[in-house]
Scaffold this motif. Structure first.
Motif, PDB file in Angstrom:
ATOM      1  N   ARG A   3       1.057  -1.282  -0.007  1.00 10.31           N
ATOM      2  CA  ARG A   3       0.048   0.299  -0.391  1.00 10.31           C
ATOM      3  C   ARG A   3       0.687   1.627  -0.363  1.00 10.31           C
ATOM      4  O   ARG A   3       0.515   2.156  -0.606  1.00 10.31           O
ATOM      5  CB  ARG A   3      -0.520  -0.246   1.267  1.00 10.31           C
ATOM      6  N   ALA A   4       2.298   1.124   0.755  1.00  5.06           N
ATOM      7  CA  ALA A   4       3.452   2.157   0.701  1.00  5.06           C
ATOM      8  C   ALA A   4       3.573   2.616  -0.521  1.00  5.06           C
ATOM      9  O   ALA A   4       3.868   3.914  -0.872  1.00  5.06           O
ATOM     10  CB  ALA A   4       3.559   2.910   1.973  1.00  5.06           C
ATOM     11  N   TRP A   5       3.925   1.408  -0.995  1.00  6.50           N
ATOM     12  CA  TRP A   5       4.681   1.458  -2.437  1.00  6.50           C
ATOM     13  C   TRP A   5       3.401   2.570  -3.263  1.00  6.50           C
ATOM     14  O   TRP A   5       3.815   3.073  -4.755  1.00  6.50           O
ATOM     15  CB  TRP A   5       5.120   0.109  -2.503  1.00  6.50           C
ATOM     16  N   ALA A   6       2.793   1.382  -3.267  1.00  8.94           N
ATOM     17  CA  ALA A   6       1.445   2.320  -3.653  1.00  8.94           C
ATOM     18  C   ALA A   6       0.853   3.136  -4.373  1.00  8.94           C
ATOM     19  O   ALA A   6       0.869   4.878  -5.365  1.00  8.94           O
ATOM     20  CB  ALA A   6      -0.251   1.522  -3.948  1.00  8.94           C
ATOM     21  N   ASP A   7       1.021   4.088  -2.884  1.00 13.55           N
ATOM     22  CA  ASP A   7       0.239   5.482  -2.536  1.00 13.55           C
ATOM     23  C   ASP A   7       1.911   6.476  -3.011  1.00 13.55           C
ATOM     24  O   ASP A   7       1.995   7.638  -3.241  1.00 13.55           O
ATOM     25  CB  ASP A   7       0.550   5.485  -1.259  1.00 13.55           C
TER      26      ASP A   7
ATOM     27  N   ALA B  42       9.134   9.026  -8.074  1.00 15.29           N
ATOM     28  CA  ALA B  42       8.946   7.315  -7.849  1.00 15.29           C
ATOM     29  C   ALA B  42       8.209   6.485  -9.107  1.00 15.29           C
ATOM     30  O   ALA B  42       8.691   5.025  -9.631  1.00 15.29           O
ATOM     31  CB  ALA B  42       7.861   7.285  -6.545  1.00 15.29           C
ATOM     32  N   ILE B  43       7.677   6.777  -9.794  1.00 17.24           N
ATOM     33  CA  ILE B  43       7.484   6.951 -11.461  1.00 17.24           C
ATOM     34  C   ILE B  43       8.648   6.326 -11.928  1.00 17.24           C
ATOM     35  O   ILE B  43       8.860   5.396 -12.552  1.00 17.24           O
ATOM     36  CB  ILE B  43       5.892   7.341 -11.923  1.00 17.24           C
ATOM     37  N   GLU B  44       9.411   7.926 -12.090  1.00 15.76           N
ATOM     38  CA  GLU B  44      10.104   7.611 -12.968  1.00 15.76           C
ATOM     39  C   GLU B  44      11.018   6.806 -12.597  1.00 15.76           C
ATOM     40  O   GLU B  44      11.914   5.983 -13.286  1.00 15.76           O
ATOM     41  CB  GLU B  44      11.029   8.793 -12.908  1.00 15.76           C
ATOM     42  N   ARG B  45      11.144   6.687 -11.188  1.00  9.99           N
ATOM     43  CA  ARG B  45      12.676   5.883 -10.980  1.00  9.99           C
ATOM     44  C   ARG B  45      11.988   4.195 -11.166  1.00  9.99           C
ATOM     45  O   ARG B  45      12.743   3.234 -11.521  1.00  9.99           O
ATOM     46  CB  ARG B  45      12.531   5.567  -9.336  1.00  9.99           C
ATOM     47  N   VAL B  46      10.717   3.717 -11.319  1.00 16.50           N
ATOM     48  CA  VAL B  46      10.037   2.329 -11.471  1.00 16.50           C
ATOM     49  C   VAL B  46      10.535   2.226 -13.189  1.00 16.50           C
ATOM     50  O   VAL B  46      11.269   1.112 -14.073  1.00 16.50           O
ATOM     51  CB  VAL B  46       9.018   2.217 -10.867  1.00 16.50           C
ATOM     52  N   ALA B  47       9.839   3.089 -13.589  1.00 19.45           N
ATOM     53  CA  ALA B  47       9.980   3.554 -15.303  1.00 19.45           C
ATOM     54  C   ALA B  47      11.765   2.487 -15.724  1.00 19.45           C
ATOM     55  O   ALA B  47      11.781   2.315 -16.536  1.00 19.45           O
ATOM     56  CB  ALA B  47      10.154   4.378 -15.627  1.00 19.45           C
ATOM     57  N   ARG B  48      12.689   3.679 -14.937  1.00 20.97           N
ATOM     58  CA  ARG B  48      13.556   2.940 -15.187  1.00 20.97           C
ATOM     59  C   ARG B  48      14.569   2.002 -14.942  1.00 20.97           C
ATOM     60  O   ARG B  48      15.507   1.555 -15.866  1.00 20.97           O
ATOM     61  CB  ARG B  48      14.884   4.455 -14.269  1.00 20.97           C
ATOM     62  N   GLU B  49      13.629   1.815 -13.790  1.00 22.18           N
ATOM     63  CA  GLU B  49      15.051   0.592 -12.981  1.00 22.18           C
ATOM     64  C   GLU B  49      14.208  -0.663 -13.582  1.00 22.18           C
ATOM     65  O   GLU B  49      14.923  -1.791 -14.346  1.00 22.18           O
ATOM     66  CB  GLU B  49      14.368   0.623 -11.767  1.00 22.18           C
ATOM     67  N   ARG B  50      12.789  -0.749 -13.930  1.00 20.80           N
ATOM     68  CA  ARG B  50      12.071  -2.252 -13.947  1.00 20.80           C
ATOM     69  C   ARG B  50      12.521  -2.077 -16.217  1.00 20.80           C
ATOM     70  O   ARG B  50      12.448  -3.262 -16.960  1.00 20.80           O
ATOM     71  CB  ARG B  50      10.860  -2.711 -13.507  1.00 20.80           C
ATOM     72  N   TYR B  51      12.241  -1.193 -16.576  1.00 22.45           N
ATOM     73  CA  TYR B  51      11.569  -1.091 -18.031  1.00 22.45           C
ATOM     74  C   TYR B  51      13.207   0.155 -19.038  1.00 22.45           C
ATOM     75  O   TYR B  51      12.800  -0.328 -19.790  1.00 22.45           O
ATOM     76  CB  TYR B  51      10.789  -0.338 -17.631  1.00 22.45           C
ATOM     77  N   GLY B  52      14.041  -0.037 -18.358  1.00 21.40           N
ATOM     78  CA  GLY B  52      15.432   0.808 -19.013  1.00 21.40           C
ATOM     79  C   GLY B  52      15.017   1.847 -19.734  1.00 21.40           C
ATOM     80  O   GLY B  52      15.696   2.299 -20.543  1.00 21.40           O
ATOM     81  N   PHE B  53      14.079   2.567 -18.896  1.00 20.09           N
ATOM     82  CA  PHE B  53      13.580   3.842 -20.002  1.00 20.09           C
ATOM     83  C   PHE B  53      14.594   5.220 -20.174  1.00 20.09           C
ATOM     84  O   PHE B  53      15.663   5.100 -18.588  1.00 20.09           O
ATOM     85  CB  PHE B  53      12.184   4.771 -19.729  1.00 20.09           C
ATOM     86  N   VAL B  54      14.823   6.162 -20.496  1.00 21.02           N
ATOM     87  CA  VAL B  54      15.800   7.075 -20.653  1.00 21.02           C
ATOM     88  C   VAL B  54      15.204   8.640 -21.046  1.00 21.02           C
ATOM     89  O   VAL B  54      14.216   8.072 -21.562  1.00 21.02           O
ATOM     90  CB  VAL B  54      17.227   6.574 -21.016  1.00 21.02           C
ATOM     91  N   ARG B  55      16.172   9.462 -20.469  1.00 21.35           N
ATOM     92  CA  ARG B  55      15.542  10.776 -21.297  1.00 21.35           C
ATOM     93  C   ARG B  55      16.225  10.646 -22.302  1.00 21.35           C
ATOM     94  O   ARG B  55      17.018   9.819 -22.550  1.00 21.35           O
ATOM     95  CB  ARG B  55      15.709  12.252 -20.215  1.00 21.35           C
ATOM     96  N   PRO B  56      15.585  11.814 -22.760  1.00 16.80           N
ATOM     97  CA  PRO B  56      16.448  11.947 -24.719  1.00 16.80           C
ATOM     98  C   PRO B  56      17.803  12.547 -23.901  1.00 16.80           C
ATOM     99  O   PRO B  56      17.855  13.535 -23.240  1.00 16.80           O
ATOM    100  CB  PRO B  56      14.830  13.097 -24.909  1.00 16.80           C
ATOM    101  N   GLY B  57      18.861  11.410 -24.794  1.00 20.52           N
ATOM    102  CA  GLY B  57      19.943  12.629 -24.257  1.00 20.52           C
ATOM    103  C   GLY B  57      20.938  11.254 -23.998  1.00 20.52           C
ATOM    104  O   GLY B  57      22.430  11.858 -23.276  1.00 20.52           O
ATOM    105  N   GLU B  58      20.416  11.044 -23.014  1.00 18.22           N
ATOM    106  CA  GLU B  58      20.775   9.818 -22.101  1.00 18.22           C
ATOM    107  C   GLU B  58      21.529   8.590 -22.818  1.00 18.22           C
ATOM    108  O   GLU B  58      20.926   8.457 -23.663  1.00 18.22           O
ATOM    109  CB  GLU B  58      20.471   9.227 -20.946  1.00 18.22           C
ATOM    110  N   VAL B  59      22.495   7.820 -22.276  1.00 19.95           N
ATOM    111  CA  VAL B  59      22.442   6.455 -22.666  1.00 19.95           C
ATOM    112  C   VAL B  59      22.954   5.826 -21.596  1.00 19.95           C
ATOM    113  O   VAL B  59      22.550   5.880 -20.421  1.00 19.95           O
ATOM    114  CB  VAL B  59      24.379   6.311 -23.131  1.00 19.95           C
ATOM    115  N   LEU B  60      21.631   4.529 -21.947  1.00 18.65           N
ATOM    116  CA  LEU B  60      21.476   3.702 -20.623  1.00 18.65           C
ATOM    117  C   LEU B  60      23.038   2.530 -20.843  1.00 18.65           C
ATOM    118  O   LEU B  60      22.932   1.463 -22.155  1.00 18.65           O
ATOM    119  CB  LEU B  60      20.630   2.895 -21.468  1.00 18.65           C
TER     120      LEU B  60
END
Length: 108
Positions: free
Chosen positions: A61-65, A73-91
């Motif tokens: 529940r705390a994680w969902a909140d 927090a959403i960005e961190r999950v997107a980066r860690e789980r799905y490998g998302f990067v911002r434009p201009g960044e290199v993974l």
């Protein structure tokens, strides 16, 4: 004398009845002492399991909140789980290689 014999017989029968009732309570019958002890242990085990599940639920529940309220927090999950990067960044992803993952070709 007959009264003393009756009293002794009465005490003996009472003693035998109490011993029989105690034996029935400990060993026989529908709800034995051993069965009651086993049920008490099961109740304690289930209560511990419920407490563990409630702690896990509180964590989820705390994680969902945090995901609902915090965009970082959403960005961190997107980066860690799905490998998302911002434009201009290199993974750069580091992969652990074990003996099973080594290439089978002759080059090393």
């Amino acid at each position: 004398m007959a009264e003393a014999t009756n009293r002794r017989l009465s005490r003996t029968l009472t003693f035998v009845a109490l011993v029989g009732a105690g034996y029935y309570w400990m060993v026989g019958g529908e709800y034995t002492r051993a069965g009651l002890h086993r049920l008490e242990q099961e109740i304690a085990s289930r209560k511990a399991e419920i407490a563990a599940r409630e702690a896990e639920l509180a964590t989820v529940r705390a994680w969902a909140d945090s995901l609902m309220a915090d965009r970082w927090a959403i960005e961190r999950v997107a980066r860690e789980r799905y490998g998302f990067v911002r434009p201009g960044e290199v993974l750069v992803r580091f992969v652990d290689q074990t003996a099973d993952d080594e290439p089978t070709s002759g080059t090393r």
